[in-house]
Design an enzyme around this catalytic site. Structure first.
Site: not given
Ligand code: PLP
Length: 372
Positions: A72, A145, A193-195, A314
């Site tokens: 992501g 998130n 983002s896959a994870h 943090c």
């Molecule tokens: N955007 C959002 C809303 C996210 O929650 C995250 C992951 O924490 C990311 C982007 C970043 O994704 P990645 O961990 O695949 O770099």
């Protein structure tokens, strides 16, 4: 994740789905470089194109609109730094991968406030579009998130288009949890983002409207239509595609999240659930029990076998209040008590029971120490 642990931090990283695990291992064993013309290369290419079709089918977009990335963060950076615009407008609750990328362009960045429920102020967006000079890129996430609060992205895209602006949407947290369809969102670019949905870490995608020009950030080979050169992570992409195909069929997640919230409210009536009045992801609960510091609660829960996150970031040893809760006008003292519980495909009713009981023990200890 260990069998005796209760993992409720799926917004950080979800557990790897068995389908993704199997696809990843199979591609790893198969090997091959997808740019090679021989049979092994063609087999690797088929793995990647299958993953592209799986994602395209979930999103209702054309496979060639998908650029695979390392996650992501990279997808957000390509979208924000690569767009041919003069300024950037972002909501106040965007992920750092959007905010920091926008700042790094050196272009003017306008931040649009959100309501107390965490939803973007569309009148302020309109004003921002009207006040600046030059073509804008509007970046607004689909789901937050930390709180799970959803943004009216279709409306954002419509307003942006009226002002000849481009729209980018970070939909990382939404995919697999709520339906995400390219055409319905109206955005020019979407990040995934896959994870976050049970695929492997280090794999993601940027979906770009057909015909939109983007300047690549890196240069090298011709992979991913030169938008993201470099040998593809074939096993990771196999896992991503399999996770996408398996996700989104889990109505138990919302039932369990709602049960968690009612049990929490019964246990501690003074609990505050952030964004509860807004449309939210079905898997996320961000809450605070006044007086119980999140950092301590997260540590005690961990010792008790329950993995959750605190709502504060943090950085360099200092705990900073969450910019999301600050933007929602949450008092800093209360924000320091924010805990995020996020469920996933593997969450069971027993996990919810464990989490509620462990929280109950913390609240009990807090009441006892306050009374002493
Ligand atoms: N955007 C959002 C809303 C996210 O929650 C995250 C992951 O924490 C990311 C982007 C970043 O994704 P990645 O961990 O695949 O770099």
């Amino acid at each position: 994740m260990g069998a005796t642990r209760t993992y409720l931090d799926h917004n950080a990283t979800s557990s790897l789905r068995p389908e993704a695990h199997a696809a990843l291992l199979a591609a790893l064993e198969q090997g091959g470089n997808a740019s090679s013309a021989h049979e092994e290369g063609r087999a690797a290419r088929r793995v990647i194109e299958t993953a592209r079709e799986q994602l395209a089918s979930a999103l209702g977009c054309l496979p060639q609109m998908i650029t695979f990335t390392s996650g992501g963060t990279e997808a957000n950076n390509i979208a924000i730094k690569g767009a041919a615009v003069e300024r950037i407008i972002a909501s106040a609750v965007e992920h750092p991968a959007v905010m920091a990328a926008a700042q790094a362009t050196g272009k003017p960045v306008q931040v649009v406030p959100v309501s107390a429920e965490g939803v973007i102020d569309l009148t302020a967006l309109q004003a921002a579009l009207e006040s600046g000079e030059g073509r804008a890129l509007v970046s607004v996430m689909l789901a937050n998130n930390e709180t799970g609060v959803m943004q009216p992205v279709a409306e954002v895209s419509r307003i942006a288009a009226e002002h000849d602006a481009l729209t980018h949407c970070d939909a990382v947290q939404a995919l697999g949890k709520v339906p995400v369809r390219f055409a319905m969102l109206g955005a020019d670019m979407l990040t995934f983002s896959a994870h976050k949905l049970g695929g492997p870490q280090g794999v993601g995608a940027l979906v770009v409207r057909d015909g939109l020009a983007l300047e690549p950030l890196t240069h090298g080979g011709g992979q991913e239509l030169r938008r993201r050169p470099g040998t593809e992570n074939t096993p990771g992409l196999a896992g991503f595609g399999a996770a996408v195909a398996a996700a989104g069929k889990e109505p138990h997640i919302k039932r369990l999240r709602d049960a968690f919230e009612s049990e929490l409210q019964a246990l501690v009536p003074e609990v505050i659930i952030f964004g509860a009045g807004a449309e939210r992801l079905p898997n996320t609960c961000s809450f605070a029990v006044p007086g119980i510091a999140a950092e301590l609660a997260v540590m005690s829960l961990d010792l008790d076998g329950v993995a959750v996150s605190s709502g504060s970031a943090c950085s360099s040893g200092k705990v900073a209040a969450s910019h999301v809760l600050t933007a929602m006008g949450v008092d800093p003292e209360l924000a320091a008590c924010a805990i995020r519980v996020s469920l996933g495909w593997s969450t069971t009713p027993e996990d919810i029971e464990q989490a509620v009981q462990a929280l109950g023990r913390i609240v009990e200890r807090h009441k006892n120490s306050a009374a002493a």
